[in-house]
Design a protein around this motif. Structure first.
Motif, PDB file in Angstrom:
ATOM      1  N   ASN A  12      60.302  66.525  60.793  1.00  0.00           N
ATOM      2  CA  ASN A  12      60.606  65.170  61.257  1.00  0.00           C
ATOM      3  C   ASN A  12      59.558  64.696  62.244  1.00  0.00           C
ATOM      4  O   ASN A  12      59.062  65.487  63.043  1.00  0.00           O
ATOM      5  CB  ASN A  12      61.954  65.148  61.972  1.00  0.00           C
ATOM      6  N   ASP A  49      58.219  69.913  62.852  1.00  0.00           N
ATOM      7  CA  ASP A  49      58.662  68.705  63.552  1.00  0.00           C
ATOM      8  C   ASP A  49      57.544  68.304  64.510  1.00  0.00           C
ATOM      9  O   ASP A  49      56.933  69.162  65.151  1.00  0.00           O
ATOM     10  CB  ASP A  49      59.945  68.972  64.350  1.00  0.00           C
ATOM     11  N   HIS A  81      55.008  55.973  60.330  1.00  0.00           N
ATOM     12  CA  HIS A  81      55.403  57.206  59.628  1.00  0.00           C
ATOM     13  C   HIS A  81      56.644  57.848  60.230  1.00  0.00           C
ATOM     14  O   HIS A  81      57.178  58.809  59.665  1.00  0.00           O
ATOM     15  CB  HIS A  81      54.255  58.226  59.683  1.00  0.00           C
ATOM     16  N   ASP A  94      60.238  59.144  61.546  1.00  0.00           N
ATOM     17  CA  ASP A  94      61.652  59.156  61.175  1.00  0.00           C
ATOM     18  C   ASP A  94      62.455  58.462  62.265  1.00  0.00           C
ATOM     19  O   ASP A  94      63.414  57.771  61.992  1.00  0.00           O
ATOM     20  CB  ASP A  94      62.129  60.603  61.023  1.00  0.00           C
ATOM     21  N   THR A  95      62.039  58.662  63.496  1.00  0.00           N
ATOM     22  CA  THR A  95      62.713  58.051  64.637  1.00  0.00           C
ATOM     23  C   THR A  95      61.687  57.516  65.620  1.00  0.00           C
ATOM     24  O   THR A  95      60.763  58.235  66.005  1.00  0.00           O
ATOM     25  CB  THR A  95      63.587  59.093  65.381  1.00  0.00           C
TER      26      THR A  95
END
Ligand code: ADP
Ligand code: TMP
Ligand code: MG
Length: 184
Positions: free
Chosen positions: A4, A105, A129, A131-132
């Protein structure tokens, strides 16, 4: 599985480095192997640590550019942390995508905007890019509201890349930013 990508952005003093250090603690408490990087350009307090404005710190590998990251990895790291990404080159994007694709990650922290209200391109690329994306705020130095989204430079000298702290930068809300620039 792939990893992630979390990108932490906001003005100065908004707690980006503190938040990065909190995530580092989660991995180290879980005995996960990690590596922490920071651009050598940011020599504010210490060349081999990332340091928050509330003086917490974590050891980091200083790098001059994004190409120095992958050669420093052993391969079995679970997570990679990078502070002050606004000082790194735009190829950081490819390096980070390769790391998340290979199962790590990645946590990046940095300024989204310069004191001139210009986006730092490398931060924008990484946010695409992510995720969060965690967007942090500071307390506005002018009005005291918890709406500080931009950094204001209180001195005339230096350019858009100019390492420093409270002696030249304050965090303000958009209204106070416009007001301060008007009265210049
Ligand atoms: P950043 O990396 O985003 O600059 P840090 O994590 O280094 O942020 O620092 C956050 C700390 O800065 C806060 O915990 C607080 O102690 C301190 N601080 C100083 N000025 C402010 C402000 N105007 N708003 C919020 N925090 C501030
Ligand atoms: P910080 O976000 O962790 O407080 O650190 C931001 C660093 O970036 C600090 O060294 C000052 C520097 N900086 C610039 O070089 N240009 C800018 O436009 C701003 C706002 C900060
Ligand atoms: Mg910081």
């Amino acid at each position: 599985a792939t990893g992630n990508l979390v990108v932490i952005v906001g003005p100065m003093y908004s707690g980006k480095t503190s938040e990065l250090i909190s995530f580092i603690e989660i991995y180290t408490l879980g005995k996960k192997k990690i590596k922490v990087f920071k651009p050598l350009l940011d020599n504010r307090y210490n060349e081999t640590s990332i340091v928050s404005h509330s003086n917490t710190s974590v050891k980091a590998i200083p790098i001059n550019n994004s190409a120095e990251i992958l050669p420093r990895l052993d391969g079995d790291e679970k997570a990679i942390f990078i502070d002050e990404i606004q000082f790194l080159d735009e190829s950081l994007r490819e390096v980070v995508v390769e790391m998340i694709n290979s199962g790590k990650d990645v946590y990046c922290a940095g300024l989204d905007l310069s004191y001139k209200n210009n986006p730092f391109k490398v931060t924008s690329l990484l946010m695409s890019h992510a995720d969060t994306v965690i967007k942090k705020k500071a307390v506005c130095h002018e009005c005291g509201e918890y709406k500080g989204t931009i950094t204001y430079k209180t001195v005339e000298n230096g350019g858009e890349i100019d390492v420093g702290g409270f002696e030249k930068y304050i965090a303000v809300c958009r209204d106070c930013y416009l007001e301060l620039n008007k009265s210049k």
